[in-house]
Design a protein around this motif. Sequence first.
Motif, PDB file in Angstrom:
ATOM      1  N   THR A  49      -2.206   2.304   7.742  1.00  0.00           N
ATOM      2  CA  THR A  49      -3.343   1.398   7.642  1.00  0.00           C
ATOM      3  C   THR A  49      -4.659   2.147   7.791  1.00  0.00           C
ATOM      4  O   THR A  49      -5.583   1.947   6.993  1.00  0.00           O
ATOM      5  CB  THR A  49      -3.246   0.298   8.713  1.00  0.00           C
ATOM      6  N   ASP A 181      -2.155  -3.318   1.879  1.00  0.00           N
ATOM      7  CA  ASP A 181      -1.569  -2.932   3.159  1.00  0.00           C
ATOM      8  C   ASP A 181      -0.493  -3.929   3.566  1.00  0.00           C
ATOM      9  O   ASP A 181      -0.807  -5.034   4.003  1.00  0.00           O
ATOM     10  CB  ASP A 181      -2.674  -2.862   4.217  1.00  0.00           C
ATOM     11  N   GLU A 182       0.755  -3.557   3.405  1.00  0.00           N
ATOM     12  CA  GLU A 182       1.892  -4.411   3.741  1.00  0.00           C
ATOM     13  C   GLU A 182       1.706  -5.817   3.166  1.00  0.00           C
ATOM     14  O   GLU A 182       1.793  -6.796   3.894  1.00  0.00           O
ATOM     15  CB  GLU A 182       2.058  -4.521   5.261  1.00  0.00           C
TER      16      GLU A 182
END
Lengths: 333, 340
Positions: A49, A181-182
């Motif tokens: 991240t 991000d995810e």
Amino acid sequence: MESPLLDIRDLRLEFRSYRGVVKALDGVSLAVDKAEILGLVGESGCGKTITGMSVLGLLPRQQARVTSGEVLFRGDDLLRKSEHEMQRIRGRLISMVFQDPLASLNPVFTVGDQITKVIREHKRVSKKAARDAMCRALSETGLPTHKTLLHSYPHQLSGGMRQRVCMAMAISCDSPLLIADEPTTALDVTIQMQILKLLLRLREELGVAQILVTHNVGVAAQTCDRIAVMYAGQVVEQGPTVAVMKEARHPYTMALYECLPQGKSAQELLTIPGSVPDLIDPPAGCRFHPRCRRVLDVCRDVRPPLVEVARGHRVACHWVAEQSGPVRIPPES
Amino acid sequence: MSLRLYLVRRLALMVFVLIGIVVVTFFIVRVVPSDPAQLYLGARSRAGQVEEVRRQLGLDRSLVVQFGGYVGDLLTGDWGESLRTRHSVLEDILHFLPASLELIISAMIVAIIVGVSLGALSAYRKGGLIDHGSRIVAIAGVSLPAFFLALLLQVIFFRVLGWFPVATQIDPVVAQTHPVTHVTGMLVVDAFITGNFVAFADALWHLVLPTLALAAYPAGLIMRMTRSAMLEALETDYIKMARAMGVRQRFIVLKYALKNSLAPVLTVIGLMFAYSLVGTFFVELIFAWPGLGTYATMSILSLDYPAIMGVTIVVAFMYVFANLIVDLLIAWLDPRVVLS
Ligand SMILES: Nc1ncnc2c1ncn2[C@@H]1O[C@H](COP(=O)(O)OP(=O)(O)O)[C@@H](O)[C@H]1O
Ligand SMILES: [Mg+2]
């Protein structure tokens, strides 16, 4: 050869915290080409991240400090940009979407207002033109463009729709690079698949290059052209998806695969023994050595460089280097 | 739940609260050891007169009967006769209320504008000059009692600097030369809407110091609440997302974060409105402001129980009403709030 769209070179990042200096990124180098999807995988806490956040300059300036490196976007170093210049870049040239789509959307503004705000922030256009751009973005992400959706608030939508709204916002200004991000972690499995398909479609139809951050190797394998594996703030292996999947070399990457649920025996999930090191006082040499099955003496003292083991496939591991000996890469045609 | 149903329920609830307040004030006043009939007649009265007055006032009947009669009278607009002024309590209240409302409203406007803007700016530039400066102002505003601040303001701005007047709503000469037509009873408003600008300026000038005295405490609390709610909002993911999309920081803070912070701020504003309903009692006394606070203080000192009950009911009603407004505003601002 054309230079990559985004080129992160030897990025080092520290956090000042009460306990001490966290050496969170230690010489990360990554490159993303135009219309390419790069997977960034690794256990949680390994710095995926913050890699994305530091590209956009989103980390808190008081705590986070880049100690060296460059983040070149189209050859321009983003680390040298002022906050104002970065604000003009975010959302227009590089966008980022996050894990929790509900938390990512402002609860007290309508979906339509939030997307048009982004468009009008970057383009001096009329309300009408902004609306048209928004509707285009919504259709691209597979959302309806009728009033009901535009006038609804985030909590009134389903999880999948919320993530699509975030994506629509991210592409509303035709940004050529998306850091996701995810994006599927908070969603149901069936919805996860749809969102991954959407990422692929954005690449096919709009040529949006992407960094797909995920701790799920399977997700990365399905979606990405290339994969970079991170461990404790370092890139330990990277290469074309097929190479990294089929011919993983780094002991950490191999251990990650062993953790994947295999067929029906999903209950007995394997985990890598040991835990992610404390980045205030990281292990010397290779940061993975305390958990590594193949640990050599040299691993405890010397940081292994990224070495190319096959075309575009690079591994940072003394053991691999010793195994394969000096490799000769045939010159590019 | 639909808005209409919600309103009906809230209004019904309000009626119950008001009934409770009527009950409590009624009995508390009766428990106080003093004889209203004696008070009514004054010190020099004959024994027979007291009995006579007791009968007239209904004080010889049982408490329950008295209460029933009182509630019935309240509903028909007969709030009794003040033992002190000998006027109808309702008329007295309606006569004194506008001056208080004028003071309270102007103090709340100042407190909200100053509190919210300084709170938001402090959060925007956390640790900066405005943040530290406004923290000191807020602490001073919250910790100084209103009566002390009122005296302090009088000393500084009247005695030393001579900038502002310190008593009544308007200069008597101005009141003579430019009489204000009665419309709402609020002098500043009436002078303005009737185009009487000389009186308007003078009344506004008189309003400044009492407003500051009454606004200090609410302003301080609103400022601190705005600041902390904003700082909390600025830590959220939707703010991170907005930044990742290149929305400008100024817009993010002053619109995205501020709107999300308003619910707790509005709650504090409601409480501060309640505070200023009572805080105005001291301020009015000190500034010789002819409002409900002065009336209430006089009534309390002379144990004028019909007046005390009347004032209490009005204050309670305004408080409950303000709370309803605050809840409706919060629901209007935050689409996630389910009215229930
Ligand atoms: N504000 C911060 N202060 C100190 N350390 C931080 C901060 N933010 C992140 N870190 C550290 O950076 C490391 C990487 O975090 P992150 O990028 O969120 O991991 P990932 O996304 O791979 O799960 C973590 O070990 C965390 O402790
Ligand atoms: Mg993460």
